[in-house]
Design an enzyme around this catalytic site. Structure first.
Site, PDB file in Angstrom:
ATOM      1  N   ASN A  49      -6.301   0.873  -3.431  1.00  0.00           N
ATOM      2  CA  ASN A  49      -7.202   1.075  -4.579  1.00  0.00           C
ATOM      3  C   ASN A  49      -6.558   1.941  -5.647  1.00  0.00           C
ATOM      4  O   ASN A  49      -6.749   1.725  -6.841  1.00  0.00           O
ATOM      5  CB  ASN A  49      -8.490   1.747  -4.118  1.00  0.00           C
ATOM      6  CG  ASN A  49      -9.335   0.813  -3.293  1.00  0.00           C
ATOM      7  OD1 ASN A  49     -10.133   0.063  -3.837  1.00  0.00           O
ATOM      8  ND2 ASN A  49      -9.155   0.823  -1.987  1.00  0.00           N
ATOM      9  N   THR A  50      -5.794   2.949  -5.188  1.00  0.00           N
ATOM     10  CA  THR A  50      -5.203   3.883  -6.143  1.00  0.00           C
ATOM     11  C   THR A  50      -4.206   3.145  -7.050  1.00  0.00           C
ATOM     12  O   THR A  50      -4.211   3.329  -8.275  1.00  0.00           O
ATOM     13  CB  THR A  50      -4.525   5.043  -5.374  1.00  0.00           C
ATOM     14  OG1 THR A  50      -5.451   5.511  -4.385  1.00  0.00           O
ATOM     15  CG2 THR A  50      -4.160   6.173  -6.291  1.00  0.00           C
ATOM     16  N   GLU A  54      -2.611   9.685   7.505  1.00  0.00           N
ATOM     17  CA  GLU A  54      -1.148   9.497   7.495  1.00  0.00           C
ATOM     18  C   GLU A  54      -0.486  10.386   8.557  1.00  0.00           C
ATOM     19  O   GLU A  54       0.568  10.069   9.066  1.00  0.00           O
ATOM     20  CB  GLU A  54      -0.566   9.794   6.103  1.00  0.00           C
ATOM     21  CG  GLU A  54      -0.841   8.705   5.067  1.00  0.00           C
ATOM     22  CD  GLU A  54       0.043   7.450   5.228  1.00  0.00           C
ATOM     23  OE1 GLU A  54       1.243   7.578   5.472  1.00  0.00           O
ATOM     24  OE2 GLU A  54      -0.507   6.335   5.123  1.00  0.00           O
ATOM     25  N   ASP A 103       0.865  -1.188   0.000  1.00  0.00           N
ATOM     26  CA  ASP A 103       0.000   0.000   0.000  1.00  0.00           C
ATOM     27  C   ASP A 103       0.902   1.239   0.000  1.00  0.00           C
ATOM     28  O   ASP A 103       2.076   1.157   0.354  1.00  0.00           O
ATOM     29  CB  ASP A 103      -0.902   0.025   1.241  1.00  0.00           C
ATOM     30  CG  ASP A 103      -1.827   1.248   1.250  1.00  0.00           C
ATOM     31  OD1 ASP A 103      -2.460   1.524   0.211  1.00  0.00           O
ATOM     32  OD2 ASP A 103      -1.900   1.958   2.270  1.00  0.00           O
ATOM     33  N   SER A 104       0.320   2.373  -0.373  1.00  0.00           N
ATOM     34  CA  SER A 104       1.084   3.618  -0.334  1.00  0.00           C
ATOM     35  C   SER A 104       1.494   3.950   1.108  1.00  0.00           C
ATOM     36  O   SER A 104       2.430   4.714   1.312  1.00  0.00           O
ATOM     37  CB  SER A 104       0.239   4.762  -0.896  1.00  0.00           C
ATOM     38  OG  SER A 104      -0.903   4.937  -0.085  1.00  0.00           O
TER      39      SER A 104
HETATM   40  N1  DGL Z   1      -4.804   3.402   0.610  1.00  0.00           N
HETATM   41  C1  DGL Z   1      -4.811   3.784  -0.725  1.00  0.00           C
HETATM   42  C2  DGL Z   1      -6.071   3.395  -1.460  1.00  0.00           C
HETATM   43  O1  DGL Z   1      -6.674   2.391  -1.117  1.00  0.00           O
HETATM   44  C3  DGL Z   1      -4.314   5.130  -1.180  1.00  0.00           C
HETATM   45  C4  DGL Z   1      -4.071   6.240  -0.290  1.00  0.00           C
HETATM   46  C5  DGL Z   1      -3.205   7.312  -0.920  1.00  0.00           C
HETATM   47  O2  DGL Z   1      -1.996   7.106  -0.890  1.00  0.00           O
HETATM   48  O3  DGL Z   1      -3.732   8.299  -1.443  1.00  0.00           O
HETATM   49  O4  DGL Z   1      -6.451   4.035  -2.399  1.00  0.00           O
END
Ligand code: DGL
Length: 277
Positions: free
Chosen positions: A77-78, A161, A13-14
């Site tokens: 998701n991103t 974050e 994940d990010s």
């Molecule tokens: N947790 C991430 C998602 O599901 C992305 C969050 C981000 O880095 O903007 O989209």
């Protein structure tokens, strides 16, 4: 090590968000080994352009492969919306053919239509995910008559974050995006948290939510879908190692990661730093 040596399942994940998915996956598949990687130093991904998200996600996937993973889950998701297709179509075919990278949009879109009575659903997600139109496009394949409205929530991931998601300041932005979504379609009775960070805001979201609307989180859906996928693909399951080990890496500060991770998975973990390039 031969190419098909069993290795841990990589979860990317990010930042912290993927931990909400990891937690459900490890509960369902406790014997498997896992490596979690959060690119906290470069989060949030949501406002970044397609090319950048693809580049960063690919670096993370390659890092996890180099650490022995044969299967990587994009618990973001991103990244799933912006990078998965390219990785599957361009990058994976260049490597050993048994390696797999899976996203988390598909398992969600397969089910979401069954959860709504009004057949009007809302998606809350990052700007990147919303812009990609991945949710409306994928949902239409399974539920062509479902009304889908989307709302980007650009302030939510930065709040999470930065550890501000339980502050009073967060209330304003939680309310704002929920209202904007419901205004788009007052018939919505089901809202998907289409970003793995968002379950951390659940308490505040529920405070502002009209009673007829239910919230759907992805963790459980993704975990069940992965369990099912592994049982349908024994050749892949057999190259995922099963000693019950967990490793955590961040591109950010390991101490901060380990403290914050407690909020997501409810226990102390040891974390190492790595650099992606
Ligand atoms: N947790 C991430 C998602 O599901 C992305 C969050 C981000 O880095 O903007 O989209």
């Amino acid at each position: 090590m031969s190419d098909t040596s069993p290795g841990p399942i990589g979860i990317f994940d990010s930042g912290y968000g993927g931990l909400t998915v990891f937690r459900k996956i490890e509960r369902l598949l406790p014997n498997y080994d896992f490596i979690y990687l959060g690119d906290n130093a470069r989060a949030p991904y949501g406002p970044r352009g397609f090319e950048t998200i693809y580049e960063y996600t690919l670096q993370a996937v390659q890092e996890l492969f180099s650490r022995g993973c044969q299967l990587v889950i994009l618990a973001c998701n991103t990244s799933s919306a912006r990078a998965l297709r390219n990785i599957q179509q361009i990058d994976l075919p260049k490597g050993p053919e048994h390696r797999r990278v899976l996203g988390i949009i598909r398992p969600t879109t397969e089910l979401i239509g069954n959860l709504s009575k009004s057949k009007h659903v809302g998606i809350l997600a990052t700007e990147g995910t919303v812009k990609s139109e991945s949710y409306p496009i994928e949902i239409a394949k399974f539920f062509p008559r479902l009304e889908v409205s989307q709302q980007a929530c650009p302030m939510w991931v930065p709040l999470i974050e930065n550890g501000e998601h339980e502050s009073e300041g967060a209330d304003y932005f939680v309310k704002k995006y929920l209202e904007q979504l419901i205004e788009k379609d007052p018939m919505i009775d089901t809202i998907l948290l289409g970003c793995t960070h968002y379950p951390l805001l659940l308490k505040k979201i529920n405070e502002d939510l009209p009673a007829m609307i239910k919230i759907v989180r992805q963790g459980e859906l993704v975990a069940t879908s992965l369990q099912d996928y592994l049982s349908r693909h024994p050749e892949l399951a057999s190259i995922c190692s099963k000693k019950g080990s967990r490793q955590f890496y961040t591109t950010g500060d390991p101490e901060i990661f380990s403290n914050k991770a407690k909020q997501f998975i409810g226990k102390e973990i040891s974390v190492d730093r790595l650099v992606l390039s």
